[in-house]
Scaffold this active site. Structure first.
Site, PDB file in Angstrom:
ATOM      1  CD  GLU A 140      -2.346  -1.537   2.636  1.00 38.43           C
ATOM      2  OE1 GLU A 140      -2.240  -0.237   3.818  1.00 38.43           O
ATOM      3  OE2 GLU A 140      -3.142  -2.300   2.771  1.00 38.43           O
TER       4      GLU A 140
ATOM      5  CE  LYS B  20       4.544   5.214   7.706  1.00 37.54           C
ATOM      6  NZ  LYS B  20       4.128   6.851   8.137  1.00 37.54           N
TER       7      LYS B  20
ATOM      8  CG  ASP C  34       3.097  12.227   5.074  1.00 35.22           C
ATOM      9  OD1 ASP C  34       2.738  11.939   6.396  1.00 35.22           O
ATOM     10  OD2 ASP C  34       3.851  13.108   5.357  1.00 35.22           O
TER      11      ASP C  34
ATOM     12  CE1 TYR D   9      -3.734   2.167   8.528  1.00 30.83           C
ATOM     13  CE2 TYR D   9      -4.086   3.606   7.017  1.00 30.83           C
ATOM     14  CZ  TYR D   9      -4.214   3.733   8.196  1.00 30.83           C
ATOM     15  OH  TYR D   9      -2.995   4.442   9.349  1.00 30.83           O
TER      16      TYR D   9
ATOM     17  CE  LYS E 172       9.492   7.832   5.898  1.00 36.15           C
ATOM     18  NZ  LYS E 172       9.483   8.103   7.125  1.00 36.15           N
TER      19      LYS E 172
ATOM     20  CB  CYS F 200      10.416  49.845   5.340  1.00 33.91           C
ATOM     21  SG  CYS F 200       8.981  49.080   4.051  1.00 33.91           S
TER      22      CYS F 200
ATOM     23  CB  CYS G  35       8.176  53.782   3.495  1.00 32.08           C
ATOM     24  SG  CYS G  35       7.674  52.481   4.736  1.00 32.08           S
TER      25      CYS G  35
ATOM     26  CB  CYS H 104       7.230  48.275   7.496  1.00 32.06           C
ATOM     27  SG  CYS H 104       7.070  50.249   6.884  1.00 32.06           S
TER      28      CYS H 104
ATOM     29  CB  CYS I 229       4.685  51.345   4.100  1.00 36.61           C
ATOM     30  SG  CYS I 229       5.512  50.143   2.788  1.00 36.61           S
TER      31      CYS I 229
HETATM   32  S1  IVH Z   1      -1.043   0.571   9.117  1.00 40.72           S
HETATM   33  C1  IVH Z   1       0.125  -1.776  12.459  1.00 40.72           C
HETATM   34  N1  IVH Z   1      -1.215   1.585   6.402  1.00 40.72           N
HETATM   35  O1  IVH Z   1       1.410   5.261   9.158  1.00 40.72           O
HETATM   36  C2  IVH Z   1      -1.006  -1.159  11.205  1.00 40.72           C
HETATM   37  N2  IVH Z   1      -0.691   3.089   8.216  1.00 40.72           N
HETATM   38  O2  IVH Z   1       4.369   5.463  10.934  1.00 40.72           O
HETATM   39  C3  IVH Z   1      -0.473   0.286  11.498  1.00 40.72           C
HETATM   40  N3  IVH Z   1       0.553   4.808   7.397  1.00 40.72           N
HETATM   41  O3  IVH Z   1      -0.194   5.979  12.203  1.00 40.72           O
HETATM   42  C4  IVH Z   1      -0.779   1.437  10.576  1.00 40.72           C
HETATM   43  N4  IVH Z   1      -0.477   4.570   5.861  1.00 40.72           N
HETATM   44  O4  IVH Z   1      -0.649   7.074  10.135  1.00 40.72           O
HETATM   45  C5  IVH Z   1      -0.749   1.961   7.981  1.00 40.72           C
HETATM   46  N5  IVH Z   1      -1.119   2.065   4.315  1.00 40.72           N
HETATM   47  C6  IVH Z   1      -1.133   2.647   5.592  1.00 40.72           C
HETATM   48  C7  IVH Z   1      -0.557   3.579   6.052  1.00 40.72           C
HETATM   49  C8  IVH Z   1      -0.210   3.885   7.549  1.00 40.72           C
HETATM   50  C9  IVH Z   1      -0.058   5.784   6.213  1.00 40.72           C
HETATM   51  C10 IVH Z   1       0.444   5.788   8.132  1.00 40.72           C
HETATM   52  C11 IVH Z   1      -1.126   5.518   9.861  1.00 40.72           C
HETATM   53  C12 IVH Z   1       0.043   5.205  10.876  1.00 40.72           C
HETATM   54  C13 IVH Z   1       1.867   5.636  10.226  1.00 40.72           C
HETATM   55  C14 IVH Z   1       2.579   4.236  11.056  1.00 40.72           C
END
Ligand code: IVH
Length: 672
Positions: free
Chosen positions: A121, A123, A125, A232, A317, A411, A414, A429, A434
Site C-alpha cells: 500500500e 504510506k 502522509d 486500511y 520510506k 523598511c 518606505c 513596517c 507604506c
Molecule cells: S498500517 C500496524 N497502512 O503510518 C498498522 N499505516 O507509522 C499500522 N500510514 O499511524 C498502520 N499509510 O498514520 C498503515 N497504508 C497504511 C498507511 C499507514 C499511512 C500511517 C499511519 C500510521 C503510521 C505508522
C-alpha cells in the site's frame, strides 16, 4: 590523561542522549500537539535514528519514557479522551532495499517457511484515525494519539463525506475500521491559496493542514476543509486475509486506496516501491513511502509485535526530495500588513525535477536557529507543492566569507522604522501609508475572493499606485476615464474594462467586502462569521473586544487586530468613502427573499447524531428557512434522524421529501 578518555567519551554520549531526547520531545510536541513543526520529517527522522542507535549501543542510558520508545504525543485537553480497545500501532521503517530484504528474511524465519503473500500500500502522509461502528452506525471516531489513548473527534469525522455513517444491514455488529485522513494535493493548494489571500498563516504541508482541520473544536470549520480518508484496517467479524478485508470494507461503503496491490513475493514489493517512487509526485496525495503487510491475519497474529511496531508490516520510506545549492542573498518582501518577509535567493537548482530559485525563510528567528548565512551551501527540500524550504546549511563547506543575516531596521520600501513585537517573530513596517503595503493591499482588494475586480491586473495596480491615482482602495471608486487615460500604455479597452469591473464590484456581498479590507487575521471564514453575527459594518465597528471574543471562532489575535483597525481614522474614512460610492456595507440577509433557503420550511425529527437539534434549526434559519414542529402541507422537507416515528409516516403520506442528516449537512455546507 589517556586513561581518562573513555570516561569522558561516556559522559559525552550520555549528554548527547539527553539532549537528543529533549530535542525530540520538543519537536514531537510542535508536530503532534501544536501542528507547527519547525523541522522537516527528514531532519526529525535523523534525530530519532541517532537516538535509537545510541540507545541500542548504550542500554545503560535508556529511560522508560524516552521518545525513542514512544511515538506520538498526549492528546489535547479540549477533546474528550478515548481509550483504544486495541492499541493503534505504529510502523517500523526501512530506508533501502537491503533494509526491506532484512525485514523479509526475519518474517520468513519467524514463520518457519509457512507460505505467505503480501499487500503493498502507499504510506499516505496524513493522520491515522479509528472509526467505531455498532449495529451498523458510526458511533465514535478518534485520533491515534499516543497509540493507547486518542482524542474523540467524532463530530469532525462525521463531516468527511467518504466516511459512511450507516453500514449495510449485514455489517458486523461491532466493527472498528482504521485509516488515514488526508488532504489531496489539489485540495491543499486551494486551501492554502485561500489562506494566503486572507493573510492567514499557511499550512506547511497537507499533513499539517489535515491535522489542524481534524483538531478544530468547531466541526463546521472542519466541514469546510477538503478532508478525505482511505481505510486500511478492520477489526470485527472479517475475512481471514487483509486483502479480502479491504475488498469487504470497500463493499460496505468505505474508501480504500485504489493503488494497493496483492503480491506473492518480496521482489514484487521492490517493483511496487520503484514504480511508485518514480511517480510519487503524480499521486493525488502526498505519500512518504510504501507499506508492506503480511496478508494472512493468522500469520499476522503469529508474528505479533515488538513494542508499538508490528512485525508483520513495515514502512519502506521514500527519500526526501532534497538538493544542495548556494544561498546567494536574502531579499525582503513587504507584505500587505507590513510584515517583512525574508526570501532566500538561491542559485537555481533542480529538486526532484523542478528548478527552484527561491525558498521561504519564515523569520529572523528561524534563520538564526538554523544558523543560515548568506553565501552558505544549503540543503533545500521540496515537499509536494509547498514553497521550498531550507533545511540546514552545510557548515563543513563554509569558507569564512559567509555573512550573518540581519533584519533591516528600516523598511526597504518606505524607509520608516521597523518594529518587532515581543509576541511574534515577525518584523513589521508600521507605516500604514507604506507604498508596499498599499500596493499589496490593492492587489488583495481586487483579487477574486475579495472584490473580484478583474479589470485591474498587477501592472495596472502598480501604475495606479505609482501615479498616486490610488492612495487607498476607496480611491478606485472615484477614478474617472480621464484620469485613467493619463496612465501610460493603457489601451482604451482596458480603461473601459477596469471601470466596468470596478462598477460591478459594488454587487459583491458584504462578507467579501469585509474580507477585501485586508484586516489582519480576518480571512474569508472570519468575515462570514462577523457578517452573520453583526449584519452590517456599523455593528462590526462598534463591537467591543469582549463582544468579539464571545464569538466561538474569534480569538484574541483577531479581536485585537480588528479593534486596532477600526480605531484608525484613516480606515474609518476609507470605509465611509467606500459606502458612499455604493459598496455594500451590510448583509443582504436583511432584505427579504435574498437568502438561499428563504421560503422553505424544514421539520426535524428523530435522534440527530451530527447536530444538536437547536443548532441545526439556528443554522437553517440563518439561511432563510423556517423550521416547523409538525409536518403539514406547508412543510417542504422532513429531516429524519434515528427512530423518526409518526412524523416520517405523515411526511410519506403527504409526499414530502425526506432528507437524511447527510443531506442536511450537505445543504448547510453548500450555503454557509
Ligand atoms: S498500517 C500496524 N497502512 O503510518 C498498522 N499505516 O507509522 C499500522 N500510514 O499511524 C498502520 N499509510 O498514520 C498503515 N497504508 C497504511 C498507511 C499507514 C499511512 C500511517 C499511519 C500510521 C503510521 C505508522
Amino acid at each position: 590523561m589517556l586513561g581518562k578518555r573513555p570516561m569522558q567519551d561516556m559522559f559525552d554520549i550520555q549528554n548527547r542522549v539527553a539532549r537528543l531526547r529533549d530535542n525530540i520531545n520538543y519537536h514531537n510536541h510542535r508536530y503532534h500537539v501544536l501542528d507547527a513543526p519547525e523541522i522537516s520529517d527528514g531532519e526529525y527522522d535523523l534525530l530519532m535514528q541517532e537516538l535509537q542507535a545510541l540507545e541500542k549501543d548504550h542500554p545503560e542510558f535508556v529511560i522508560p519514557d524516552s521518545p525513542a520508545r514512544r511515538v506520538g504525543a498526549a492528546p489535547l485537553e479540549a477533546f474528550g479522551s478515548v481509550e483504544h480497545e486495541v492499541p493503534m500501532l505504529s510502523l517500523g521503517n526501512v530506508f533501502d532495499h537491503d533494509g526491506l530484504l532484512a525485514w523479509h528474511k526475519r518474517v520468513v524465519g519467524l514463520l518457519e517457511g509457512a507460505p505467505t503473500d503480501f499487500v503493498c500500500e502507499h504510506k499516505m502522509d496524513g493522520l491515522a484515525v479509528s472509526l467505531l461502528y455498532e449495529n451498523t452506525r458510526f458511533i465514535r471516531g478518534a485520533t491515534r494519539g499516543n497509540g493507547l489513548r486518542g482524542e474523540d473527534i467524532t463530530q469532525n469525522l462525521k463531516t468527511i463525506s467518504s466516511i459512511p455513517l450507516l453500514l449495510p444491514k449485514d455489517a458486523p455488529d461491532r466493527l472498528e475500521v482504521r485509516g488515514e485522513v488526508y488532504i489531496s494535493r489539489v485540495g491543499f493548494a486551494k486551501l492554502n491559496d485561500d489562506r494566503a489571500k486572507a493573510e492567514q498563516p499557511l499550512f506547511a504541508n497537507p499533513r499539517n493542514a489535515a491535522a489542524g482541520s481534524l483538531r478544530q473544536l468547531d466541526s463546521r470549520v472542519t466541514a469546510k476543509r477538503p478532508l478525505d480518508i482511505c481505510v486500511y484496517f478492520g477489526r470485527g467479524q472479517l475475512p481471514a486475509v487483509h486483502w479480502e478485508t479491504l475488498q469487504y470494507l470497500k463493499s460496505m461503503g468505505f474508501k480504500i486506496n485504489p493503488h494497493s496491490s496483492l503480491i506473492s513475493n518480496i521482489s514484487e514489493a521492490q517493483d511496487y516501491y520503484n514504480r511508485w517512487l518514480e511517480q510519487r509526485e503524480d499521486i493525488e496525495y502526498e505519500a512518504d513511502g510504501i507499506v508492506i503487510k503480511v496478508n494472512s491475519t493468522s500469520l499476522q497474529q503469529r508474528l505479533g509485535s515488538v513494542g508499538r511496531e508490528p512485525r508483520w508490516a513495515i514502512a519502506f520510506k521514500f527519500p526526501p526530495i532534497q538538493a544542495t545549492t548556494r544561498l546567494l542573498d536574502i531579499d525582503i518582501q513587504v507584505g500587505r500588513t507590513g510584515s517583512l518577509n525574508p526570501i532566500a535567493v538561491l542559485e537555481p537548482v533542480s529538486v526532484g525535477g523542478v528548478v527552484i530559485k527561491s525558498a521561504a525563510l519564515h523569520n529572523q528567528d528561524d534563520i538564526a536557529r538554523k544558523d543560515i548565512r548568506i553565501g552558505d551551501i544549503v540543503v533545500v527540500q521540496r515537499a509536494g507543492d509547498v514553497i521550498p524550504q531550507i533545511v540546514a546549511p552545510v557548515t563543513s563547506k563554509r569558507t569564512g566569507a559567509e555573512s550573518v543575516f540581519k533584519m533591516p531596521e528600516h523598511c526597504p520600501v518606505c524607509d520608516s522604522a521597523v518594529i518587532r513585537s515581543e509576541d511574534e517573530a515577525m518584523s513589521r513596517c508600521l507605516n500604514a501609508n507604506c507604498p508596499a503595503q498599499g500596493y499589496e493591499l490593492l492587489k488583495h482588494f481586487v483579487s477574486r475572493n475579495a472584490m473580484d475586480i478583474r479589470g485591474i491586473g498587477k501592472s495596472l495596480a502598480q501604475a495606479l499606485f505609482e501615479t498616486e491615482l490610488v492612495r487607498d482602495v476607496a480611491d478606485l471608486y472615484y477614478l474617472t476615464e480621464e484620469q485613467l487615460s493619463g496612465v501610460e500604455r493603457l489601451a482604451e479597452k482596458s480603461i473601459a474594462n477596469a471601470l466596468a469591473s470596478i462598477e460591478k464590484s459594488k454587487e459583491r456581498p458584504f462578507a467579501s467586502v469585509l474580507f477585501a479590507l485586508g484586516i489582519r487575521h480576518v480571512g474569508e471564514e472570519t468575515a462570514d462569521v462577523l457578517v452573520k453575527t453583526f449584519g452590517n459594518i456599523d455593528g462590526i465597528i462598534a463591537a467591543s473586544e469582549d463582544e468579539l471574543l464571545a464569538i466561538d471562532s474569534i480569538g484574541p489575535k483577531i479581536a485585537d487586530s480588528m479593534v486596532s483597525f477600526f480605531m484608525q481614522d484613516d480606515n474609518l474614512m476609507m470605509i465611509e468613502r467606500l459606502r458612499q460610492a455604493g459598496v455594500k456595507m451590510e448583509s443582504d440577509a436583511g432584505q427579504q427573499g435574498d437568502l438561499p433557503l428563504t421560503g422553505q420550511e424544514y421539520v426535524l425529527t428523530g435522534r440527530l447524531e451530527m447536530f444538536a437539534r437547536k443548532d441545526a434549526q439556528v443554522r437553517l434559519k440563518k439561511l432563510g428557512a423556517s423550521t416547523g414542529s409538525s409536518v403539514t402541507q406547508k412543510t417542504n422537507y422532513l429531516v429524519a434522524g434515528a427512530d423518526p416515528g409518526s412524523k416520517l409516516a405523515k411526511a410519506q403520506k403527504l409526499g414530502i421529501e425526506v432528507l437524511s442528516e447527510d443531506d442536511l449537512l450537505r445543504i448547510l455546507n453548500r450555503y454557509e
